[in-house]
Design a protein around this motif. Sequence first.
Motif, short mmCIF file in Angstrom:
data_model
loop_
_atom_site.label_atom_id
_atom_site.label_comp_id
_atom_site.label_asym_id
_atom_site.label_seq_id
_atom_site.Cartn_x
_atom_site.Cartn_y
_atom_site.Cartn_z
N VAL A 1 -2.53 3.15 -4.97
CA VAL A 1 -3.81 3.90 -4.91
C VAL A 1 -4.98 2.95 -4.63
O VAL A 1 -6.14 3.33 -4.73
CB VAL A 1 -4.09 4.70 -6.22
CG1 VAL A 1 -3.08 5.82 -6.38
CG2 VAL A 1 -4.10 3.81 -7.45
N TYR A 2 -4.65 1.71 -4.26
CA TYR A 2 -5.68 0.70 -3.98
C TYR A 2 -6.56 1.15 -2.80
O TYR A 2 -7.77 0.96 -2.82
CB TYR A 2 -4.98 -0.62 -3.68
CG TYR A 2 -5.87 -1.77 -3.31
CD1 TYR A 2 -6.80 -2.28 -4.22
CD2 TYR A 2 -5.77 -2.38 -2.06
CE1 TYR A 2 -7.60 -3.35 -3.87
CE2 TYR A 2 -6.57 -3.46 -1.72
CZ TYR A 2 -7.49 -3.94 -2.63
OH TYR A 2 -8.29 -5.00 -2.30
N TYR A 3 -5.94 1.73 -1.79
CA TYR A 3 -6.70 2.27 -0.65
C TYR A 3 -6.66 3.79 -0.68
O TYR A 3 -5.56 4.36 -0.62
CB TYR A 3 -6.06 1.84 0.67
CG TYR A 3 -6.19 0.38 1.00
CD1 TYR A 3 -7.40 -0.15 1.43
CD2 TYR A 3 -5.10 -0.47 0.89
CE1 TYR A 3 -7.51 -1.49 1.75
CE2 TYR A 3 -5.20 -1.81 1.21
CZ TYR A 3 -6.42 -2.32 1.65
OH TYR A 3 -6.53 -3.65 1.96
N THR B 1 0.81 -1.22 0.00
CA THR B 1 0.00 0.00 0.00
C THR B 1 0.85 1.27 0.00
O THR B 1 0.35 2.34 -0.38
CB THR B 1 -0.88 0.07 1.27
OG1 THR B 1 -0.01 0.18 2.41
CG2 THR B 1 -1.75 -1.16 1.43
N GLY B 2 2.07 1.18 0.47
CA GLY B 2 2.89 2.38 0.64
C GLY B 2 2.38 3.25 1.77
O GLY B 2 2.72 4.43 1.89
N MET B 3 1.52 2.66 2.62
CA MET B 3 0.84 3.45 3.65
C MET B 3 1.38 3.11 5.04
O MET B 3 1.54 1.94 5.38
CB MET B 3 -0.64 3.08 3.60
CG MET B 3 -1.57 4.25 3.67
SD MET B 3 -3.22 3.59 3.49
CE MET B 3 -3.61 4.24 1.89
N ASP B 4 1.62 4.15 5.81
CA ASP B 4 2.15 4.00 7.16
C ASP B 4 0.96 3.97 8.14
O ASP B 4 0.06 4.80 8.03
CB ASP B 4 3.03 5.24 7.42
CG ASP B 4 3.98 5.01 8.57
OD1 ASP B 4 3.72 4.11 9.37
OD2 ASP B 4 4.99 5.75 8.64
N SER B 5 0.99 3.07 9.11
CA SER B 5 -0.15 2.99 10.03
C SER B 5 -0.08 4.05 11.14
O SER B 5 -1.08 4.28 11.84
CB SER B 5 -0.21 1.59 10.66
OG SER B 5 0.96 1.34 11.40
#
Lengths: 165, 214
Positions: free
Chosen positions: B200-202, B91-95
Motif C-alpha cells: 500500500v506504499y503507492y 509494490t505488487g503493482m504491474d506497469s
Amino acid sequence: MKASMPCGLLLILLLTVLPSAANPLRTTIVYDDAATDLTSAREDVGQLWITTADLKRATRFEVKPQGVCRDELCFPLPKARQQEFVHKTPAVTWFNITAFADLVHQPVAHDAAMATWYFGLRSDQRQQLSSLQAPDFTLPDLQGKPHRLSDFRGKKILLVTWASW
Amino acid sequence: MAQDTGGAKDAGPWIDPLKYVSAKADLPPATIETAKKIGPLSYTVLIDEKHVVSKLYNMVNVPTGVWINEQGRIVRPNEVAFVDDRFKNFTGMDSEPYLNALKDWVEKGDKSAYVMSENHLREKLTAQDPNIARAAAEFGLGEQLYKSGHPTEAIAHFKEAQRLNPKSWNYKRQAYALTSEKDYGTTFRDEVQKIGGSKVYYPPPELPGEKKPD
C-alpha cells in the motif's frame, strides 16, 4: 575528561555570546531557491529587516509607490500599515521582508543559529496548480544545459520524477 | 526529473547507464547487460537538486507522473508512474495498465478515456493544507544548510518538514540518504510497516479499467 570540562563550558559560553556581540552578523536568505548573503540585515523580535538594495539583489522585488513589485507582479502595501514594512533613515531604507512574506501568504523557515531564512512559495505561486496549467520550471540536464518545461509546448509531455535514493 | 539534493553526483550514474556500470565493480552480469541494452537515454533527463518539481506540483513520492498536453495543460495529475516492473516485488503493482493508458493518450490525445475531466482534476489538485507549504519551506531550509556544509544543523529542519507533511516520502527518504536513518530514529522499512506494508506504499493509479485500448 574532568579537566576538559571547563574548557568545553567556556567554549559554549563564547559561542552563545559572540553572535549578539558581533551583531549584525552575516545573514543568508533563500528566495526563489537562490541563496544570497547579506551583511547588513537586522533581526528584531523574529522579524527580518533588510535594506531595499538587498531586497532587490536577493529577490528582484522593489518598493515602488504602487507597492512591492517585480516585473508585472505588484503587491500593494496596506496604506495604514506602511510603517510595518518600510522604515526610512537618512542613510538607508529598511524593508521588513518577514512582514511582507506574511502579507503574501509566504511560509518562512528560519534557523536562528545559522542566521538563515528560507522563503517558500507565495500563495500566488501555489495557486498555479488549480488553473490546471502545468507550473513552469527550468532545470539543467547532466551536461548543465538548462531546459524549460514550456519549451516543450506543442508536444505531449510525460513528466516523471525519480531519485537515486 | 531527478529529485536529488546530491545533484549530478547522485543522479548522474542513473542517467548514463553505461558510465554507471563502468564505474562500479561487482555488478551482476544482468545489470551490465541491461545497461548496454539501454545505452544513453533518448529522452530529456533533468536534475532537480532543490526538489523544485515536487514543490510546484505537490508531489510526495517517486516515481510520480503527470501528463501535460500540447497546450501545457495538466490532463492527469500526480500518480505513481511505473513504466517497467523493476519494483513489482515490493509494490505488487504491474506497469502494464499504466503503459496501456499512456499509449492510449499518445494515440487519442485529449479524447483518451484516461484524460481526466476538469472537475475531477480540480478536486485532485486543490487540496491545500497550509502545512504542506510550511513543510516545503522547512525542507528547503534543510537543503540550504546541508549544501552550505552543515548537514547536522539541517536535520532539525528535515524532521520538521516530515512532521508537517507526513505523507511525503520524498522528505523522509532524501533526508535518510543525506546522512543516516539513525538521525531520524527510524528506518525506511519501519516507516513502510507503519502504513501497512509495501503493497500500500503507492496508491494505485485511478485508471478506468474497462476502457483499455483494444
